[in-house]
Design a protein around this motif. Structure first.
Motif, short mmCIF file in Angstrom:
data_model
loop_
_atom_site.label_atom_id
_atom_site.label_comp_id
_atom_site.label_asym_id
_atom_site.label_seq_id
_atom_site.Cartn_x
_atom_site.Cartn_y
_atom_site.Cartn_z
N VAL A 103 -23.22 26.37 44.78
CA VAL A 103 -23.20 24.90 44.83
C VAL A 103 -22.20 24.34 43.82
CG1 VAL A 103 -24.59 22.80 44.60
CG2 VAL A 103 -25.60 24.86 45.58
N SER A 104 -21.42 23.38 44.28
CA SER A 104 -20.49 22.67 43.40
C SER A 104 -20.83 21.19 43.39
CB SER A 104 -19.04 22.88 43.86
OG SER A 104 -18.85 22.30 45.12
N VAL A 105 -20.53 20.56 42.26
CA VAL A 105 -20.80 19.13 42.07
C VAL A 105 -19.54 18.48 41.54
CG1 VAL A 105 -22.23 17.40 40.91
CG2 VAL A 105 -23.20 19.63 41.48
N ARG A 106 -19.17 17.35 42.15
CA ARG A 106 -18.04 16.57 41.64
C ARG A 106 -18.41 15.10 41.69
NH1 ARG A 106 -14.79 13.84 45.13
NH2 ARG A 106 -15.16 14.15 47.33
N VAL A 151 -27.19 24.05 48.70
CA VAL A 151 -27.36 22.67 48.24
C VAL A 151 -28.73 22.11 48.62
CG1 VAL A 151 -26.27 21.51 50.22
CG2 VAL A 151 -26.24 20.43 47.97
N ARG A 152 -29.24 22.45 49.78
CA ARG A 152 -30.55 21.95 50.19
C ARG A 152 -31.66 22.53 49.31
NH1 ARG A 152 -30.48 19.38 55.44
NH2 ARG A 152 -28.38 19.49 56.28
N ALA A 153 -31.53 23.80 48.94
CA ALA A 153 -32.52 24.43 48.05
C ALA A 153 -32.49 23.79 46.66
CB ALA A 153 -32.26 25.93 47.96
N VAL A 154 -31.30 23.47 46.18
CA VAL A 154 -31.18 22.81 44.88
C VAL A 154 -31.85 21.44 44.93
CG1 VAL A 154 -29.53 21.75 43.28
CG2 VAL A 154 -29.11 24.06 44.14
N LEU A 155 -31.52 20.63 45.92
CA LEU A 155 -32.10 19.29 46.01
C LEU A 155 -33.60 19.33 46.27
CD1 LEU A 155 -29.28 17.38 47.93
CD2 LEU A 155 -29.97 17.07 45.54
N ALA A 156 -34.06 20.35 46.98
CA ALA A 156 -35.49 20.46 47.26
C ALA A 156 -36.31 20.63 45.98
CB ALA A 156 -35.75 21.63 48.21
N ARG A 157 -35.68 21.13 44.92
CA ARG A 157 -36.36 21.28 43.63
C ARG A 157 -36.47 19.94 42.89
NH1 ARG A 157 -36.80 26.53 41.56
NH2 ARG A 157 -36.09 28.06 43.09
N LEU A 158 -35.74 18.94 43.36
CA LEU A 158 -35.65 17.68 42.62
C LEU A 158 -36.25 16.47 43.34
CD1 LEU A 158 -31.95 18.13 41.45
CD2 LEU A 158 -34.03 18.64 40.16
N THR A 159 -36.41 16.54 44.65
CA THR A 159 -36.86 15.38 45.41
C THR A 159 -37.97 15.76 46.39
OG1 THR A 159 -36.15 13.57 46.87
CG2 THR A 159 -35.06 15.67 47.17
N PRO A 160 -38.87 14.84 46.70
CA PRO A 160 -39.92 15.13 47.67
C PRO A 160 -39.45 15.02 49.13
CG PRO A 160 -40.22 12.93 46.81
CD PRO A 160 -39.08 13.55 46.03
N LEU A 161 -38.20 14.61 49.36
CA LEU A 161 -37.71 14.49 50.73
C LEU A 161 -37.72 15.83 51.45
CD1 LEU A 161 -34.59 12.18 50.29
CD2 LEU A 161 -36.82 11.55 51.24
N ASP A 162 -37.96 15.80 52.74
CA ASP A 162 -37.87 17.00 53.57
C ASP A 162 -36.40 17.19 53.92
OD1 ASP A 162 -38.01 19.06 55.41
OD2 ASP A 162 -39.57 18.12 56.64
N LEU A 163 -35.74 18.10 53.26
CA LEU A 163 -34.30 18.30 53.43
C LEU A 163 -33.95 19.45 54.36
CD1 LEU A 163 -33.18 17.70 49.75
CD2 LEU A 163 -33.09 16.11 51.67
N ARG A 164 -34.95 19.99 55.07
CA ARG A 164 -34.63 21.04 56.03
C ARG A 164 -33.65 20.48 57.06
NH1 ARG A 164 -40.23 22.44 58.27
NH2 ARG A 164 -40.40 20.21 57.92
N LEU A 207 -29.44 13.14 35.26
CA LEU A 207 -29.16 13.74 36.57
C LEU A 207 -28.40 15.05 36.41
CD1 LEU A 207 -28.97 13.74 39.68
CD2 LEU A 207 -26.93 12.30 39.44
N LEU A 208 -27.37 15.07 35.58
CA LEU A 208 -26.60 16.29 35.38
C LEU A 208 -27.45 17.40 34.80
CD1 LEU A 208 -23.22 14.78 34.15
CD2 LEU A 208 -23.72 15.81 36.38
N HIS A 209 -28.33 17.07 33.86
CA HIS A 209 -29.23 18.07 33.29
C HIS A 209 -30.15 18.64 34.37
CE1 HIS A 209 -33.10 19.29 31.49
NE2 HIS A 209 -32.30 19.92 30.63
N ASP A 210 -30.77 17.76 35.15
CA ASP A 210 -31.70 18.21 36.19
C ASP A 210 -30.98 19.01 37.27
OD1 ASP A 210 -33.72 16.94 34.79
OD2 ASP A 210 -33.76 15.17 36.10
N LEU A 211 -29.80 18.58 37.67
CA LEU A 211 -29.03 19.33 38.67
C LEU A 211 -28.64 20.71 38.14
CD1 LEU A 211 -26.54 16.81 40.32
CD2 LEU A 211 -28.26 18.19 41.47
N THR A 212 -28.18 20.78 36.91
CA THR A 212 -27.78 22.05 36.33
C THR A 212 -28.96 23.02 36.29
OG1 THR A 212 -26.08 20.98 35.01
CG2 THR A 212 -26.80 23.16 34.28
N THR A 213 -30.12 22.54 35.87
CA THR A 213 -31.31 23.38 35.82
C THR A 213 -31.68 23.90 37.21
OG1 THR A 213 -32.13 22.16 33.89
CG2 THR A 213 -33.75 23.44 35.13
N ALA A 214 -31.67 23.02 38.21
CA ALA A 214 -32.00 23.42 39.57
C ALA A 214 -30.96 24.39 40.13
CB ALA A 214 -32.12 22.19 40.47
#
Length: 183
Positions: free
Chosen positions: A21-24, A111-124, A165-172
């Motif tokens: 995963v990359s973030v810009r 990316v979906r697995a990373v975001l799934a650790r941070l939000t309750p949305l169903d990102l499948r 946000l950057l801290h939480d994204l990096t951890t995930a």
């Protein structure tokens, strides 16, 4: 006289790449549009004429070239990458709010697995398809999460929450990458 200049909310912390995963950071204008009472149809028609895009429905994102238009909340839509004309002001309140938000683009196979650790949305993939944009919590922040493709998302939070946000994204991202290495 003091000279003011624009700075990036993320500073030198981006771009970031961990695992797949990359973030810009995305530097873009952003305007909110809110139709005046009884003017929703006229605002949508004027918007369609000017932008060549239809007014988005709830949880919908539309794109034309570098212009993104998406449902923002019950009373607003957001326009990124273009400035709406003053003609729209007859039917809707138009406000530039880009300096109050941080916009990040996330890409990659996990990316979906990373975001799934941070939000309750169903990102499948079958539930969250390209062209969807939703307001939700991202850890303890309010965010707008837009799906741009199978493995491409935009995440927006208030500018003041950028470092969190950057801290939480990096951890995930580190957590997902570590699991991939173990399996």
């Amino acid at each position: 006289m003091v000279e003011l200049y624009e700075t990036s909310p993320a500073g030198a912390q981006l771009p970031l790449e961990i695992g797949t995963v990359s973030v810009r950071e995305v530097q873009t204008s952003m305007h909110l549009l809110a139709p005046y009472t009884g003017q929703a149809v006229q605002a949508a028609a004027a918007f369609n004429t000017q932008m060549g895009l239809e007014w988005p429905r709830p949880n919908e994102l539309k794109r034309k070239g570098g212009v993104y238009v998406f449902w923002f909340d019950h009373a607003h839509i957001a326009v990124m990458g273009a400035t709406p004309s003053s003609r729209l002001a007859r039917h809707a309140a138009v406000r530039e709010v880009g300096d109050g938000w941080t916009v990040l683009e996330l890409n990659g196979a996990d990316v979906r697995a990373v975001l799934a650790r941070l939000t309750p949305l169903d990102l499948r993939q079958k539930q969250c398809k390209a062209g969807m944009s939703q307001r939700s919590s991202l850890m303890h922040m309010q965010a707008v999460i837009s799906c741009l493709g199978k493995s491409r998302f935009r995440v927006m939070v208030f500018r003041s929450m950028t470092q969190t946000l950057l801290h939480d994204l990096t951890t995930a991202m580190e957590s997902v990458a570590a699991r991939t290495d173990l399996v």
